[in-house]
Design an enzyme around this catalytic site. Structure first.
Site, PDB file in Angstrom:
ATOM      1  N   ASP A 246       0.835  -1.018   0.094  1.00  0.00           N
ATOM      2  CA  ASP A 246       0.214   0.116  -0.055  1.00  0.00           C
ATOM      3  C   ASP A 246       1.030   1.174  -0.228  1.00  0.00           C
ATOM      4  O   ASP A 246       2.180   1.537   0.302  1.00  0.00           O
ATOM      5  CB  ASP A 246      -1.277  -0.507   1.069  1.00  0.00           C
ATOM      6  CG  ASP A 246      -0.251  -0.116   1.873  1.00  0.00           C
ATOM      7  OD1 ASP A 246       1.329   0.327   2.419  1.00  0.00           O
ATOM      8  OD2 ASP A 246      -0.989  -0.326   3.035  1.00  0.00           O
ATOM      9  N   SER A 247       0.368   2.497  -0.244  1.00  0.00           N
ATOM     10  CA  SER A 247       1.429   3.341  -0.402  1.00  0.00           C
ATOM     11  C   SER A 247       1.569   4.302   0.735  1.00  0.00           C
ATOM     12  O   SER A 247       2.306   4.962   0.952  1.00  0.00           O
ATOM     13  CB  SER A 247       0.075   4.424  -0.719  1.00  0.00           C
ATOM     14  OG  SER A 247      -0.854   5.179  -0.281  1.00  0.00           O
TER      15      SER A 247
ATOM     16  N   GLY B 236      -0.679   5.622   2.527  1.00  0.00           N
ATOM     17  CA  GLY B 236      -1.239   7.399   2.536  1.00  0.00           C
ATOM     18  C   GLY B 236      -2.511   6.444   4.156  1.00  0.00           C
ATOM     19  O   GLY B 236      -2.600   7.599   5.244  1.00  0.00           O
ATOM     20  N   PHE B 237      -3.179   5.029   3.928  1.00  0.00           N
ATOM     21  CA  PHE B 237      -3.629   5.364   5.195  1.00  0.00           C
ATOM     22  C   PHE B 237      -3.283   5.457   6.944  1.00  0.00           C
ATOM     23  O   PHE B 237      -3.473   5.656   7.565  1.00  0.00           O
ATOM     24  CB  PHE B 237      -4.256   3.696   5.198  1.00  0.00           C
ATOM     25  CG  PHE B 237      -5.545   3.064   6.399  1.00  0.00           C
ATOM     26  CD1 PHE B 237      -6.999   3.720   6.239  1.00  0.00           C
ATOM     27  CD2 PHE B 237      -5.274   2.791   7.567  1.00  0.00           C
ATOM     28  CE1 PHE B 237      -7.364   3.399   7.011  1.00  0.00           C
ATOM     29  CE2 PHE B 237      -5.871   2.222   8.053  1.00  0.00           C
ATOM     30  CZ  PHE B 237      -7.237   2.487   7.855  1.00  0.00           C
TER      31      PHE B 237
ATOM     32  N   ASP C  36      -3.183   8.088  -1.862  1.00  0.00           N
ATOM     33  CA  ASP C  36      -4.069   9.067  -1.648  1.00  0.00           C
ATOM     34  C   ASP C  36      -4.561   9.473  -0.075  1.00  0.00           C
ATOM     35  O   ASP C  36      -3.864   9.405   1.097  1.00  0.00           O
ATOM     36  CB  ASP C  36      -4.973   8.176  -2.159  1.00  0.00           C
ATOM     37  CG  ASP C  36      -5.185   6.891  -1.548  1.00  0.00           C
ATOM     38  OD1 ASP C  36      -4.377   6.621  -0.415  1.00  0.00           O
ATOM     39  OD2 ASP C  36      -6.439   6.247  -1.279  1.00  0.00           O
TER      40      ASP C  36
ATOM     41  N   GLY D 165     -11.854   3.237   1.226  1.00  0.00           N
ATOM     42  CA  GLY D 165     -12.673   4.481   1.992  1.00  0.00           C
ATOM     43  C   GLY D 165     -13.831   3.769   2.474  1.00  0.00           C
ATOM     44  O   GLY D 165     -14.679   4.424   2.737  1.00  0.00           O
TER      45      GLY D 165
ATOM     46  N   ASP E 212      -8.215  -7.986   1.614  1.00  0.00           N
ATOM     47  CA  ASP E 212      -6.818  -7.506   2.215  1.00  0.00           C
ATOM     48  C   ASP E 212      -7.249  -7.510   3.784  1.00  0.00           C
ATOM     49  O   ASP E 212      -8.086  -6.397   3.764  1.00  0.00           O
ATOM     50  CB  ASP E 212      -5.619  -6.393   1.770  1.00  0.00           C
ATOM     51  CG  ASP E 212      -5.522  -5.715   1.740  1.00  0.00           C
ATOM     52  OD1 ASP E 212      -5.239  -5.051   3.411  1.00  0.00           O
ATOM     53  OD2 ASP E 212      -6.362  -5.076   1.217  1.00  0.00           O
TER      54      ASP E 212
ATOM     55  N   CYS F  76     -13.146 -28.283   9.415  1.00  0.00           N
ATOM     56  CA  CYS F  76     -11.946 -28.272   8.777  1.00  0.00           C
ATOM     57  C   CYS F  76     -10.912 -28.240   8.741  1.00  0.00           C
ATOM     58  O   CYS F  76     -10.863 -29.603   9.739  1.00  0.00           O
ATOM     59  CB  CYS F  76     -11.044 -26.284   9.216  1.00  0.00           C
ATOM     60  SG  CYS F  76     -10.605 -25.740   8.864  1.00  0.00           S
TER      61      CYS F  76
ATOM     62  N   CYS G  35      -7.974 -27.808   7.809  1.00  0.00           N
ATOM     63  CA  CYS G  35      -6.450 -27.049   8.501  1.00  0.00           C
ATOM     64  C   CYS G  35      -5.390 -28.147   9.336  1.00  0.00           C
ATOM     65  O   CYS G  35      -5.815 -29.066   9.721  1.00  0.00           O
ATOM     66  CB  CYS G  35      -7.051 -26.017   8.742  1.00  0.00           C
ATOM     67  SG  CYS G  35      -6.355 -25.778  10.530  1.00  0.00           S
TER      68      CYS G  35
ATOM     69  N   CYS H 129      -6.423 -28.138  12.994  1.00  0.00           N
ATOM     70  CA  CYS H 129      -7.950 -28.334  13.253  1.00  0.00           C
ATOM     71  C   CYS H 129      -7.878 -30.001  13.026  1.00  0.00           C
ATOM     72  O   CYS H 129      -8.660 -31.157  13.639  1.00  0.00           O
ATOM     73  CB  CYS H 129      -9.006 -28.364  12.172  1.00  0.00           C
ATOM     74  SG  CYS H 129      -9.522 -26.523  12.889  1.00  0.00           S
TER      75      CYS H 129
ATOM     76  N   HIS I  26      -5.118 -21.347  11.628  1.00  0.00           N
ATOM     77  CA  HIS I  26      -6.225 -21.424  11.037  1.00  0.00           C
ATOM     78  C   HIS I  26      -7.359 -20.104  10.538  1.00  0.00           C
ATOM     79  O   HIS I  26      -8.132 -20.737   9.482  1.00  0.00           O
ATOM     80  CB  HIS I  26      -6.952 -22.027  12.342  1.00  0.00           C
ATOM     81  CG  HIS I  26      -8.425 -21.972  12.242  1.00  0.00           C
ATOM     82  ND1 HIS I  26      -9.147 -23.517  11.615  1.00  0.00           N
ATOM     83  CD2 HIS I  26      -9.820 -21.349  12.373  1.00  0.00           C
ATOM     84  CE1 HIS I  26     -10.765 -23.780  11.635  1.00  0.00           C
ATOM     85  NE2 HIS I  26     -10.809 -21.987  12.344  1.00  0.00           N
TER      86      HIS I  26
END
Length: 379
Positions: free
Chosen positions: A94-95, A97-98, A148, A218, A268, A306, A308, A311, A337
């Site tokens: 990501d940039s 910005g957030f 942004d 946003g 994400d 599950c 995985c 589990c 998990h």
């Protein structure tokens, strides 16, 4: 040739959702997909090998945090982010910005960029579109995000309009400053809050730059779920059909399915790893807080549906014991998990799209997950 391309494989007849594949310099991944977040060049408590085991083909890292620690120069000297963290799959950064807008209380937004204070040391810092590109070029991610402004929710129409126009100007500067267009794809971020005309304006401005992909920013910033879905309903169709569509910061199971139905390809969120460290697990029957006392003598798996590694091998009682004792292995197990659960969910979504039954799948999943109940507890 752009380094990032999108291949549409099928459109679900029942919902219009897209089954596709994104090609990057470090491999391809099928969409819709969820991207585990590795903020500081690591997905917390997970090894790259474990991520590969659960079929994660792309992860996200954070420009702001890596700029502060260890610094983009060190990552560049290591041969780029892939070599630095021993990950040969795709990476999106990501940039920053957030983080600038969410972590720093003292910030001043100007046309040239943002003046703010380091959230760790308090030192004065400055981040501009050009600097965000310079850092991401040094990191060497496959997909990099334009710088942004992420406005707060709610925001007035006048503020949002000014912010959208600035974000469009910043995107142009990002593209001009981008020095590795042959092997790093730059995505633009469509802003505009809940205002349909501003989302349209933002999309028009960014699509005119002919970038290899676009994100919706946003959202998942405090607005109700119905507002998010309404914004997606009128924003996703504004995005090019031949390029990836990315919804930033969304990771609850219901929102992943709702987003996929509305044509989103990439998601994400830190949600699965963050709640795992509190002993909260995602299961096919809804949220399970494994640290609760009622699981002290429960020797069944986190989720009996599950398959995985966790589990198959560890009980709720054991995992509860580890977490109550603050043992790192307990956090590793719940994190594994939760990530596996979401990656498997997206695999099921892709299968449902291929079989033209994503709408039916949503109803079945929501029913079993308990999301159709008036008092349903989500994340």
């Amino acid at each position: 040739m752009t380094p990032i391309t999108y291949e549409l494989i099928k459109t679900c007849k029942q919902t219009g959702a897209r089954l596709g594949r994104v090609h990057t310099p470090h491999g391809s991944f099928d969409t819709p997909t969820f991207m585990p977040v590795g903020t500081l060049a690591t997905v917390k408590t997970m090894s790259p090998e474990e991520l590969q085991e659960m079929n994660a083909n792309i992860i996200l890292s954070n420009t702001y945090h890596l700029w502060l620690r260890p610094g983009e120069d060190i990552v560049r000297e290591a041969g780029g982010l892939h070599k630095f963290m021993n990950w040969d799959g795709a990476i999106l950064t990501d940039s920053g910005g957030f983080q600038v807008f969410s972590l720093s209380d003292m910030r001043e937004i100007k046309e040239e960029g943002v003046h703010f204070r380091n959230h760790l040391s308090g030192d004065k810092l400055f981040l501009s579109p050009e600097r965000a590109m310079e850092i991401q070029n040094a990191l060497g991610s496959d997909i990099m995000m334009a710088f942004d402004e992420c406005p707060p929710y709610p925001a007035s129409y006048e503020y949002m309009k000014s912010s959208v126009e600035r974000t469009s100007r910043w995107a142009e500067r990002c593209l001009e400053a981008h020095q590795r267009q042959h092997d790093q794809g730059l995505f633009g971020i469509i802003q505009g809050g809940e205002y349909e005309d501003l989302r349209k304006l933002s999309a028009q401005d960014l699509v005119s730059l002919d970038l290899p992909g676009y994100a919706i920013g946003g959202l998942s910033v405090g607005e109700p779920k119905d507002v998010m879905n309404r914004v997606l309903d009128f924003t996703a169709p504004l995005m090019p059909s031949n390029k990836p569509r990315y919804l930033m910061g969304v990771g609850s199971p219901d929102s992943l399915i709702d987003g996929a139905i509305r044509g989103i390809d990439m998601f994400d969120c830190v949600l699965p790893t963050r709640i795992a460290r509190n002993g909260t697990c995602m299961t096919s029957n809804g949220r399970l807080v494994v640290r609760n006392a009622k699981f002290a003598r429960d020797f069944g798996p986190i989720d009996e549906n599950c398959d995985c590694h966790v589990c198959k091998n560890y009980s709720r009682a054991y995992i509860r014991h580890l977490i109550k004792c603050n043992e790192t292995f307990g956090f590793r197990l719940t994190t594994y998990h939760n990530l596996y659960f979401l990656l498997k969910l997206m695999e099921q979504v892709r299968t449902a799209i291929a079989e033209d039954r994503l709408g039916d799948f949503k109803e079945e999943f929501f029913e079993q997950y308990g999301l159709n109940k008036p008092d349903a507890k989500n994340f």
